[in-house]
Design a protein around this motif. Structure first.
Motif: not given
Lengths: 116, 114
Positions: B14-19, B59-64, B75-83, B110-111
């Motif tokens: 869902q939008e705004a979740e972390t994945v 490494a970090t890049e804004n929400r990533f 090597f996992s990727l975290k997306i915060s505040d999903s849009q 990813l949806t």
């Protein structure tokens, strides 16, 4: 600035015909890469150029595939006597990359090739 | 030969979740680079984040951000505040100087739902 461009965007061809796919890298990028993206195989490396020379052609699937780069800029990927299994999206990427640097590769939008 | 494995073919949030998207790789080398690329329906591959193996800091890049575990070859990727615009295929990739090519995982769709 301009990114990597590829032409044509889509190409439909008959089995047995030859096709040429073009890639215009970002100006000044010395490294250029071709990849193929298909449903069954995912993203596969085909060939890379450093300047006009191609040190690694190991990914070319058969001798029907060839590529060249001229003037350290434009590259053409040629597929002769196309087969249905050649249907895929062909992606080109370029990089401002000293060898071994792991710099970002900038991708073009790809050419979708359909062989009927 | 190096291999990259993405075990989750598809996820939705869902939008705004972390994945978190997972990726493992196999190599005997000690110096290499890892990448996450995003491919939206437009087909254009876009770099999300890059990690140099000799750097311990993630490494970090804004929400990533990434969780790089060199010993575990993870090597996992975290997306915060999903849009909604994060909806795309995500590819993990490995690069080693000398081979001069990106080796990609199979990708994960990813949806992000409103």
């Amino acid at each position: 600035g301009a990114g990597v461009s590829q032409s044509p965007s889509n190409k439909v061809t008959e089995k047995g015909k030859d096709v040429e796919l073009r890639c215009d890298p970002i100006s000044g990028h010395t490294a250029l890469y071709w990849y193929r993206q298909s449903l069954g195989q995912g993203l596969e490396f085909l060939i890379y150029f450093q300047g006009n020379s191609a040190p690694d052609k190991s990914g070319l699937p058969s001798d029907r595939f060839s590529a060249e780069r001229t003037g350290g800029s434009v590259s053409t990927l040629t597929i002769q006597r196309t087969q249905q299994e050649d249907s895929a999206v062909y992606l080109c990427a370029s990089s401002l990359a000293p060898v071994g640097s792991g710099f970002e590769q900038y991708f073009g939008p790809g050419t979708r090739l359909t062989v009927t | 030969a190096q291999t990259v494995t993405q075990s989750q073919p598809e996820m939705s949030v869902q939008e705004a979740e972390t994945v978190t998207l997972s990726c493992t790789y196999d190599t005997s080398e000690s110096n290499y680079y890892l990448f996450w690329y995003k491919q939206p329906p437009s087909r254009q591959m876009i770099l999300v984040i890059r990690q140099e193996a000799y750097k311990q800091q993630n490494a970090t890049e804004n929400r990533f951000s990434v969780n790089f575990q060199k010993a575990a070859k993870s090597f996992s990727l975290k997306i915060s505040d999903s849009q909604l615009g994060d909806t795309a295929m995500y590819f993990c990739a490995f690069f080693q100087g000398g081979s001069e090519k990106l080796v990609f995982g199979k990708g994960m769709k990813l949806t992000v739902n409103p």
